[in-house]
Design a protein around this motif. Structure first.
Motif, mmCIF file in Angstrom:
data_model
loop_
_atom_site.group_PDB
_atom_site.id
_atom_site.type_symbol
_atom_site.label_atom_id
_atom_site.label_comp_id
_atom_site.label_asym_id
_atom_site.label_seq_id
_atom_site.Cartn_x
_atom_site.Cartn_y
_atom_site.Cartn_z
ATOM 1 N N TRP A 141 -16.983 1.085 -7.872
ATOM 2 C CA TRP A 141 -17.201 2.152 -6.891
ATOM 3 C C TRP A 141 -16.154 2.111 -5.780
ATOM 4 N N LEU A 142 -15.646 0.929 -5.457
ATOM 5 C CA LEU A 142 -14.683 0.799 -4.365
ATOM 6 C C LEU A 142 -13.232 0.936 -4.827
ATOM 7 N N VAL A 143 -12.885 0.270 -5.933
ATOM 8 C CA VAL A 143 -11.472 0.163 -6.295
ATOM 9 C C VAL A 143 -10.921 1.423 -6.958
ATOM 10 N N LEU A 144 -11.746 2.152 -7.706
ATOM 11 C CA LEU A 144 -11.228 3.345 -8.379
ATOM 12 C C LEU A 144 -10.760 4.414 -7.390
ATOM 13 N N PRO A 145 -11.557 4.779 -6.378
ATOM 14 C CA PRO A 145 -11.040 5.740 -5.393
ATOM 15 C C PRO A 145 -9.885 5.166 -4.573
ATOM 16 N N ALA A 146 -9.886 3.843 -4.359
ATOM 17 C CA ALA A 146 -8.790 3.229 -3.600
ATOM 18 C C ALA A 146 -7.466 3.395 -4.345
ATOM 19 N N ILE A 147 -7.479 3.125 -5.642
ATOM 20 C CA ILE A 147 -6.268 3.280 -6.449
ATOM 21 C C ILE A 147 -5.848 4.749 -6.507
ATOM 22 N N GLY B 61 -16.248 6.690 -0.334
ATOM 23 C CA GLY B 61 -15.490 7.001 0.878
ATOM 24 C C GLY B 61 -14.747 5.798 1.404
ATOM 25 N N THR B 62 -15.405 4.631 1.353
ATOM 26 C CA THR B 62 -14.755 3.394 1.809
ATOM 27 C C THR B 62 -13.538 3.082 0.963
ATOM 28 N N GLY B 63 -13.708 3.145 -0.359
ATOM 29 C CA GLY B 63 -12.593 2.854 -1.254
ATOM 30 C C GLY B 63 -11.423 3.801 -1.046
ATOM 31 N N ALA B 64 -11.720 5.085 -0.917
ATOM 32 C CA ALA B 64 -10.665 6.081 -0.714
ATOM 33 C C ALA B 64 -9.892 5.813 0.572
ATOM 34 N N LEU C 262 -5.087 3.795 3.670
ATOM 35 C CA LEU C 262 -4.593 2.956 4.773
ATOM 36 C C LEU C 262 -3.758 1.788 4.268
ATOM 37 N N ASN C 263 -4.134 1.212 3.148
ATOM 38 C CA ASN C 263 -3.376 0.076 2.623
ATOM 39 C C ASN C 263 -1.962 0.478 2.233
ATOM 40 N N SER C 264 -1.820 1.663 1.651
ATOM 41 C CA SER C 264 -0.501 2.107 1.198
ATOM 42 C C SER C 264 0.303 2.796 2.294
ATOM 43 N N SER C 265 -0.360 3.241 3.366
ATOM 44 C CA SER C 265 0.372 3.945 4.432
ATOM 45 C C SER C 265 0.745 3.033 5.596
ATOM 46 N N VAL C 266 -0.208 2.225 6.078
ATOM 47 C CA VAL C 266 0.081 1.341 7.220
ATOM 48 C C VAL C 266 -0.056 -0.130 6.866
ATOM 49 N N GLY C 267 -0.449 -0.440 5.630
ATOM 50 C CA GLY C 267 -0.466 -1.828 5.184
ATOM 51 C C GLY C 267 -1.697 -2.633 5.543
ATOM 52 N N LEU D 240 -6.196 -5.592 -7.968
ATOM 53 C CA LEU D 240 -5.979 -4.267 -8.557
ATOM 54 C C LEU D 240 -5.303 -3.312 -7.576
ATOM 55 N N LEU D 241 -5.759 -3.328 -6.310
ATOM 56 C CA LEU D 241 -5.188 -2.407 -5.329
ATOM 57 C C LEU D 241 -3.759 -2.787 -4.965
ATOM 58 N N SER D 242 -3.494 -4.087 -4.811
ATOM 59 C CA SER D 242 -2.142 -4.528 -4.458
ATOM 60 C C SER D 242 -1.158 -4.231 -5.576
ATOM 61 N N LEU D 243 -1.567 -4.481 -6.824
ATOM 62 C CA LEU D 243 -0.695 -4.154 -7.957
ATOM 63 C C LEU D 243 -0.407 -2.653 -8.003
ATOM 64 N N SER D 244 -1.434 -1.857 -7.773
ATOM 65 C CA SER D 244 -1.257 -0.401 -7.771
ATOM 66 C C SER D 244 -0.308 0.030 -6.660
ATOM 67 N N THR D 245 -0.426 -0.604 -5.492
ATOM 68 C CA THR D 245 0.432 -0.258 -4.364
ATOM 69 C C THR D 245 1.886 -0.594 -4.657
ATOM 70 N N VAL D 246 2.117 -1.788 -5.220
ATOM 71 C CA VAL D 246 3.489 -2.203 -5.546
ATOM 72 C C VAL D 246 4.111 -1.241 -6.557
ATOM 73 N N ILE D 247 3.368 -0.922 -7.607
ATOM 74 C CA ILE D 247 3.878 -0.017 -8.650
ATOM 75 C C ILE D 247 4.112 1.386 -8.091
ATOM 76 N N ALA D 248 3.146 1.888 -7.314
ATOM 77 C CA ALA D 248 3.263 3.240 -6.760
ATOM 78 C C ALA D 248 4.454 3.341 -5.810
ATOM 79 N N ARG D 249 4.667 2.316 -5.010
ATOM 80 C CA ARG D 249 5.802 2.334 -4.077
ATOM 81 C C ARG D 249 7.133 2.343 -4.822
ATOM 82 N N GLN D 250 7.214 1.620 -5.923
ATOM 83 C CA GLN D 250 8.455 1.601 -6.688
ATOM 84 C C GLN D 250 8.713 2.946 -7.366
#
Length: 249
Positions: free
Chosen positions: A73-79, A130-133, A138-143, A173-183
């Motif tokens: 419930w948290l990680v899918l909207p976050a990714i 909502g929390t996950g989203a 925020l993780n990908s925009s301001v870290g 899962l979220l950190s890997l997604s962030t690294v890949i998405a940023r690249q």
């Protein structure tokens, strides 16, 4: 070996200790230090890469306590909101965004802490989605997405042992997604480290996890909950101060 690299090693050890003990805090401790040591863009890659390493070292110890349904419930909207967060950071003034996020985070944590003093718990699919989203953006925009996940843990009265365990696969899962998405969206951003420096940096992470394992076995639910509130507040303050300094500079 530059002094900035030595400072970065210390931050990695402390961040790993916090992550194992409380289930959060790695980004809070490591991000500001890495910004100073390697620069703001490079810091995103370093923090997320070693965040994955840290959580990967921990997850085997807490696997049986992971709430897999709650994780989904948290990680899918976050990714799903990772790339929109990166695009938001590119379109908006980063420092103004940080100030706004910092203020909202501090207000949110204060309200959550007040709510936690009652006997009620607030949970459910809409809150988790909502929390996950919001964490993903925020993780990908301001870290720093820790204040939001901390607020959710406080509001839902999530058992701390389960919370700390579930946060390990969540951040992997979220950190890997962030690294890949940023690249994909914004390629580059690696610090000018030699290959051996990356290997050396794994040592303090391992040390932090080992020490954190012992600390985690000695703290009770009440102390752990207070630590979550403290880390969430400090995360909000860190984002706010970083944004103010950027606006003034």
């Amino acid at each position: 070996m530059e002094w900035t690299f030595l400072v970065a090693l210390v931050a990695l050890a402390i961040g790993a200790l916090a992550q194992r003990t409380v289930g959060m805090g790695f980004g809070l401790v490591v991000t500001p230090t890495m910004v100073l040591a390697v620069g703001p863009i490079e810091a995103v890659l370093v923090v997320n890469a070693f965040g994955v390493v840290t959580c990967a070292m921990i997850i085997g110890r807490v696997w049986r306590d992971v709430d897999w349904r709650g994780l989904a419930w948290l990680v899918l909207p976050a990714i799903a909101l990772t790339i929109p967060g990166i695009l938001l950071a590119q379109a908006a003034d980063a420092d103004v965004l940080k100030v706004a996020v910092g203020v909202l985070a501090l207000v949110g944590v204060a309200v959550s802490a007040g709510f936690a003093s009652t006997e009620r718990a607030l949970d459910g699919a809409p809150l988790r989605l909502g929390t996950g989203a919001l964490v993903g953006v925020l993780n990908s925009s301001v870290g720093l997405g820790a204040p939001v996940i901390g607020m959710f843990a406080i509001l839902s009265r999530w058992d701390h042992r389960v919370f700390a365990a579930t946060m390990q696969p969540f951040w992997i899962l979220l950190s890997l997604s962030t690294v890949i998405a940023r690249q994909v969206v914004a390629p580059g951003g690696a610090p000018p480290w030699s290959w051996w420096m990356w290997l050396v940096a794994v040592v303090p992470v391992l040390l932090g996890v080992v020490v954190g394992e012992r600390v985690a076995a000695r703290i009770d639910q009440r102390t752990a909950r207070r630590a979550v509130i403290a880390f969430s507040l400090l995360s909000g303050i860190a984002v706010l101060v970083t944004g103010i300094v950027g606006l003034v500079a």
